[in-house]
Design a protein around this motif. Structure first.
Motif, PDB file in Angstrom:
ATOM      1  N   SER A  35      -5.892   4.702  -5.188  1.00 43.81           N
ATOM      2  CA  SER A  35      -7.284   5.123  -5.021  1.00 43.81           C
ATOM      3  C   SER A  35      -7.667   5.966  -6.232  1.00 43.81           C
ATOM      4  O   SER A  35      -6.818   6.359  -7.015  1.00 43.81           O
ATOM      5  CB  SER A  35      -7.424   6.040  -3.805  1.00 43.81           C
ATOM      6  N   ALA A  36      -8.948   6.294  -6.309  1.00 41.08           N
ATOM      7  CA  ALA A  36      -9.398   7.275  -7.303  1.00 41.08           C
ATOM      8  C   ALA A  36      -8.872   8.650  -6.895  1.00 41.08           C
ATOM      9  O   ALA A  36      -8.584   8.884  -5.720  1.00 41.08           O
ATOM     10  CB  ALA A  36     -10.915   7.296  -7.338  1.00 41.08           C
ATOM     11  N   THR A  41     -14.646   9.600  -6.208  1.00 42.13           N
ATOM     12  CA  THR A  41     -15.614   8.583  -5.747  1.00 42.13           C
ATOM     13  C   THR A  41     -16.874   9.265  -5.207  1.00 42.13           C
ATOM     14  O   THR A  41     -17.987   8.815  -5.487  1.00 42.13           O
ATOM     15  CB  THR A  41     -14.983   7.647  -4.698  1.00 42.13           C
ATOM     16  N   GLU A 119     -11.120   4.421  -9.871  1.00 41.04           N
ATOM     17  CA  GLU A 119      -9.823   3.747  -9.712  1.00 41.04           C
ATOM     18  C   GLU A 119      -9.278   3.298 -11.069  1.00 41.04           C
ATOM     19  O   GLU A 119      -8.070   3.297 -11.289  1.00 41.04           O
ATOM     20  CB  GLU A 119      -9.959   2.532  -8.777  1.00 41.04           C
ATOM     21  N   PHE A 181      -9.705  -0.845  -3.998  1.00 44.78           N
ATOM     22  CA  PHE A 181     -11.163  -0.721  -3.856  1.00 44.78           C
ATOM     23  C   PHE A 181     -11.984  -1.699  -4.695  1.00 44.78           C
ATOM     24  O   PHE A 181     -12.912  -2.299  -4.202  1.00 44.78           O
ATOM     25  CB  PHE A 181     -11.546   0.733  -4.175  1.00 44.78           C
ATOM     26  N   ARG A 195     -16.288   1.825   0.980  1.00 49.41           N
ATOM     27  CA  ARG A 195     -15.572   3.101   0.933  1.00 49.41           C
ATOM     28  C   ARG A 195     -14.274   3.013   1.746  1.00 49.41           C
ATOM     29  O   ARG A 195     -14.242   2.438   2.834  1.00 49.41           O
ATOM     30  CB  ARG A 195     -16.439   4.248   1.481  1.00 49.41           C
ATOM     31  N   GLY A 196     -13.237   3.591   1.175  1.00 44.44           N
ATOM     32  CA  GLY A 196     -11.937   3.550   1.850  1.00 44.44           C
ATOM     33  C   GLY A 196     -11.221   2.216   1.680  1.00 44.44           C
ATOM     34  O   GLY A 196     -10.172   1.981   2.272  1.00 44.44           O
ATOM     35  N   GLY A 197     -11.769   1.335   0.856  1.00 46.70           N
ATOM     36  CA  GLY A 197     -11.281  -0.045   0.773  1.00 46.70           C
ATOM     37  C   GLY A 197      -9.951  -0.254   0.072  1.00 46.70           C
ATOM     38  O   GLY A 197      -9.440  -1.372   0.051  1.00 46.70           O
ATOM     39  N   SER A 198      -9.368   0.800  -0.482  1.00 46.14           N
ATOM     40  CA  SER A 198      -8.074   0.613  -1.166  1.00 46.14           C
ATOM     41  C   SER A 198      -6.975   0.164  -0.204  1.00 46.14           C
ATOM     42  O   SER A 198      -6.066  -0.574  -0.601  1.00 46.14           O
ATOM     43  CB  SER A 198      -7.632   1.914  -1.844  1.00 46.14           C
TER      44      SER A 198
END
Ligand code: ASP
Ligand code: MG
Length: 437
Positions: A35-36, A41, A119, A181, A195-198
């Motif tokens: 993730s970032a 983000t 990311e 993400f 959002r939260g897609g990692s």
């Protein structure tokens, strides 16, 4: 090969990045999804919001603050001059991209490009850290294999073909690092998995490469049997089936992105939730076996609207529900819970974007009533709808809490109740007290 995904907090500081390096570099070949860094983000969203509102000065101010933070991070993270130089160039490049959107017309595409930089930066910085320490690490750009189609669904065929090709082209690396993400869309523009897609990235990759296991590393030991933000003394759940985990993730357990479970389930790849700050804990394992019987956990999802349609025409009529559901389908609005009686049907939605238009259309079929600020309490376990006496225990636990809807028997592992959000805390507590040990 395993796929390990580390969330924003896990890579949120130089110290944490080094902890992640320790976890990753155990000599076993693996693919790492990042993730970032935490907060990034959100800050990029803030920048994009300012630009969308044509507030360029505020955007520039926030950009320059974030950029300085990254230069500071680089100075703290590395000792090799050559690596520092490379890191500076990458970060400078990413910020040039962000700044390029401060002039001219700002579009949705601009926003997606800006969000992607978080990311891109974290994965590059981590890859350089591994290289500095002498590990054989290779960066794979997610934009070379992660893709969604025009319905925003993952293009599993494309992903598999391209990620496998990239791995074959880089056989000598021990550690493959990539971005969570971010992806390309069907027009080959930069997009993202929400959002939260990692987490979702990790399970899509896991399914594509037939990984031995997908690990989602966060800052908590795994799924808890109740919401730790609302209820004290929650306990970690050791194992869940894919279906149980999917219900919990969808109905509010923030630990896992709700779409993560499906690719893993279809490819039958176990998903393990682990804590970066407590790496020896086994975490929660999610796999096809359902494990023990009975109640396992409860989760809550806020921001729900209940829609009731009452009509005399429903009595003894067929096709009524179909007409109602078609309206929701037309407005691409998913329905979560449904309860019906002979003269009325209630449904819940969590996306009120098209609510006014939906209500207008529904009025053709009967009187429409809305209840906003509702919460779905989702009780999850194995065979719970066939466990003797369980329904009574649930009703007992709810006591005098006003319940707007209840859904029981829809599946073997879920009982959902809808309560007003102001009653959420006491509902969760009551379920903990009566039903969970
Ligand atoms: N960085 C993205 C977010 O904060 C994706 C993720 O962390 O999963 O939403
Ligand atoms: Mg997350």
């Amino acid at each position: 090969m395993k796929v390990l995904k580390f969330g924003g907090t896990s890579v949120g500081s130089v110290e944490n990045m080094k902890t992640v390096m320790d976890i990753v570099t155990d000599g076993e070949k693996k693919l790492v999804v990042l993730s970032a860094m935490s907060g990034t983000t959100n800050t990029l969203v803030e920048i994009a919001d300012y630009l969308a509102k044509k507030n360029k000065d505020s955007a520039r101010f926030v950009i320059s603050k974030l950029e300085k933070q990254y230069y500071q991070t680089i100075r703290e993270m590395y000792h090799s001059e050559e690596i520092i130089e490379r890191a500076f160039m990458i970060v400078e490049d990413c910020f040039d991209t962000i700044k390029s959107f401060t002039s001219g017309e700002f579009t949705e595409n601009g926003e997606k490009n800006i969000l992607a930089q978080g990311e891109i930066i974290s994965s590059n910085l981590f890859n350089l850290l591994l290289i500095q320490e002498g590990y054989k690490s290779t960066l794979l750009s997610a934009l070379d294999f992660m893709k969604i189609d025009s319905d925003k669904s993952a293009d599993q065929f494309y992903i598999e073909k391209n990620v496998c090709k990239l791995l074959e082209e880089n056989p000598s690396a021990d550690y493959y690092i990539t971005q969570g993400f971010i992806c390309l869309n069907s027009d080959d523009e930069i997009d993202n998995l929400q959002r939260g897609g990692s987490d979702y990235t990790a399970s899509l990759i896991g399914a594509a490469i037939k990984a031995e296991e997908v690990q989602i590393w966060t800052d908590i030991d795994g799924f808890h049997n109740n919401d730790p933000r609302e209820v004290e003394n929650t306990k970690k759940v050791d194992s869940l089936s894919f279906d149980e985990a999917a219900e919990l993730a969808y109905f509010g357990a923030k630990i896992l992105h709700p779409q993560t479970v499906l690719p893993a389930k279809l490819a039958n790849i176990p998903v393990r939730l682990k804590n970066t700050m407590n790496r020896n804990d086994e975490g929660t394992i999610i796999r096809s076996q359902t494990g023990s019987q009975g109640l396992k956990a409860v989760a809550a999802k806020d921001g729900i609207t209940a829609v009731k349609i009452r009509s005399g025409r429903m009595l003894n009529a067929y096709g009524f529900l179909k007409n109602i559901f078609e309206i929701f389908e037309f407005f691409k609005t998913p329905i979560d819970m449904i309860t019906t009686s002979e003269v009325a049907v209630s449904v819940t939605i969590d996306d009120p974007k098209n609510l006014d238009a939906i209500v207008m259309e529904l009025k053709e079929y009967g009187d429409v009533e809305l209840d906003v600020d509702q919460t779905i309490i989702c009780i999850v376990g194995n065979m719970i709808s066939t466990s003797e006496g369980l329904a009574m225990k649930v009703f007992d636990a709810l006591g005098d809490i006003p319940v707007r809807m209840i859904s029981y028997g829809g599946s073997d592992h879920n009982i959902s109740v809808l309560v007003s959000t102001e009653d959420k805390k006491r509902t969760l507590q009551a379920i903990s007290n009566h039903l969970l040990d």
